[in-house]
Design a protein around this motif. Sequence first.
Motif, mmCIF file in Angstrom:
data_model
loop_
_atom_site.group_PDB
_atom_site.id
_atom_site.type_symbol
_atom_site.label_atom_id
_atom_site.label_comp_id
_atom_site.label_asym_id
_atom_site.label_seq_id
_atom_site.Cartn_x
_atom_site.Cartn_y
_atom_site.Cartn_z
ATOM 1 N N PRO A 378 0.988 3.699 -3.331
ATOM 2 C CA PRO A 378 1.996 3.483 -4.377
ATOM 3 C C PRO A 378 1.374 2.913 -5.646
ATOM 4 O O PRO A 378 0.352 2.233 -5.626
ATOM 5 C CB PRO A 378 2.967 2.487 -3.727
ATOM 6 C CG PRO A 378 2.767 2.659 -2.259
ATOM 7 C CD PRO A 378 1.330 3.021 -2.075
ATOM 8 N N GLU A 643 8.929 4.218 -10.894
ATOM 9 C CA GLU A 643 8.820 3.485 -9.636
ATOM 10 C C GLU A 643 9.765 2.293 -9.675
ATOM 11 O O GLU A 643 9.765 1.505 -10.643
ATOM 12 C CB GLU A 643 7.396 2.999 -9.399
ATOM 13 C CG GLU A 643 6.364 4.113 -9.315
ATOM 14 C CD GLU A 643 4.948 3.598 -9.195
ATOM 15 O OE1 GLU A 643 4.048 4.421 -8.965
ATOM 16 O OE2 GLU A 643 4.743 2.373 -9.349
ATOM 17 N N THR A 680 7.864 4.503 -0.151
ATOM 18 C CA THR A 680 6.703 3.961 0.553
ATOM 19 C C THR A 680 6.975 2.512 0.908
ATOM 20 O O THR A 680 7.421 1.725 0.051
ATOM 21 C CB THR A 680 5.442 4.059 -0.315
ATOM 22 O OG1 THR A 680 5.250 5.407 -0.727
ATOM 23 C CG2 THR A 680 4.222 3.581 0.455
#
Length: 699
Positions: A378, A643, A680
């Motif tokens: 990530p 994100e 994730t």
Amino acid sequence: MTEHPNSHGRQRTAQVRQSAVPAPEPGRARAVADEPEGTRRAETPALDRLPGHDGPEPALPRPAREPGAAASAPRARARGEAHPEPGAPRRAVPRPGGPETAADGPDGPERPASGGADGDGGAGKGPAGTTGGERLRFVGAATRRIARGIDLDEIVLGLCRATVPTFADAILVYLRDPLPVGDERPVGPVVLRLRRTDQLPEHVRGPEDPDAPQERAEPLPDLAGAAAERCEVRIGGPLAEVLRGVRPVFGDSSAARAALPELLGDEQDVPDRQRTILAPLRGRRRVIGAAVFIRRADRPAFEGDDLLVAAQLATHTALGVDKAVLYGREVYIADELQRTMLPDSLPQPTGVRLASRYLPAAETARVGGDWYDAIPLPGNRVALVVGDVMGHSMTSAAIMGQLRTTAQTLAGLDLPPAEVLHHLDEQAQRLGSDRMATCLYAVYDPVAHRIVIANAGHPPPILLHRGGRAEVLRVPPGAPIGVGGVDFEAVELDAPAGATLLLYTDGLVESRIRDVWTGIEQLRERLIDTARLTGPNPPPLEPLCDEVLGMLGPGDRDDDIALLAARFEGIAPSDVAYWFLDPRPQTAGQARRLARRALTRWGLEELTDSVELLVSEVVTNAVRYAERPVTLRLLRTDVLRCEVGDDVPQLPRLRQARPSDEGGRGLYLVNKLARRWGATRLSTGKVVWFELALPGHAR
């Protein structure tokens, strides 16, 4: 009249030889069959009743004297060629082990490609007309040459080079297509394919046969062009009968006269009389091919004992082919095992470029315990892994595969490098007390331009800077994986843009002729010399890997080699937007405003509506369950990446909402509008991300 003391022994020997081979029943059809070793009989059922049946192996006694051989014995004694009277001087004959012998190296000198050392080609020299001892020497030299081969081409080439011109003027070798492996039972028809031909050049002449006509003999046809490339053996046909019999036969025998046109083709002519031998090739369990030996008309014909020579050559060739096929299967298994244990291709994450190489220790040891890997993480980070399990065998490769899988799983949890090595050490101890390995695990962050490295007894990495300076990174060495009870220490270092990190295994720098630190210094100097060729620009990765492997000398391949090169490009700070948001009901609206400002600054107004909608859905889900601040990050690279992180470890799952449901449609919208998306799990929670393609003007 006094009787010679050895006359009774010679008479009994002749009787035994003549009675050793029973006359075959005319018209008895036999077929090519697969027969188990260790049984011998003369008659076997045809294949049309039991296709693929493993029948018993027929006996291979000494061949009976051909008709006419007894009548020619007085002429031979008159010429002094064979079997002279007791006390008579023996005529000198050429030895197969002389300059024209079939072997080279330790078995004898290599025969010239065009004939003997005297320029006459050596045609006629060899077993024809020689004594039994000289035939044995020839067979010994020829079989040693055949046995030196390790694959099909080498073995068949050894047979051809051993027999032409010493034993024959031409040879054709047919092998089964496909060749059966081990205990496999072939299905379908038996097909023979021409594998190789070898022929003495026409200008090379041998000694004339006294019984041959005085005019010049017709030359042999071009066997490579005239012989059939493929032959399907008919069940119960003449070729099947000869192959089933296993014993070599002369070309003028009734069985061979019918079998040769089926094998070579109707247009292929072979010399008459005993100048052709058809020899089946029988491996450990079945017939796998046939060889045809041919002599020209101006050369002495084959003799009865030459059938034994042909049988020995055929047997050794067939057994060698069997072993080569088994070896080829083992090589294939080893290659497939090693290929599946290593990544098919490396990922290309944003901010770093990757290249890799793998070399086995040797052609005979194609699997090993070395591995490399690159695992996207990530936040555009990437984990770089290289490891080495002791040994280069199937067991080492299997352990390597388990450790590599464990490392990938641990990397997916986003654990720190030292924690990853700790869990790998525990896994190695569970696999066995003697499972030892070295490993280096590094995590590169292109946004922070930093790299965190942890080492478990592995050689240190080398960093090649943009200006051409190369340095060995000071990384705590640590203990190898599998020792147990040790701590691993990680170190964080700068990773400037344009620098190249080189990870490798000890096979690259250590060998019997140099220690590991000498090899590391030589590798560092090699990188510096390579960087000078490109000046201020860093060298391309693929040629750089080739140059690194070019430092290996003839004695430097004691172990397999894994090499992983990473070129740091990084992500500029101006292409990153990062915020911390408190988990409140108003957070979704705040996230939309912040994303709109960032897109306006980057000139990506065309993506505003899509980004605002997706950011609002993902942030709303995060705020609903989070207890700590939520993170929002936008990255502009070759795509636009968003994100959203929170402290809840449960990953969201895409589901189909029912018409009466009030929620459950946020991820459905993300899945429909985003180019890619995913979630994730981290050690502190999770990250949900999505990507959108940039407009054409912004790429």
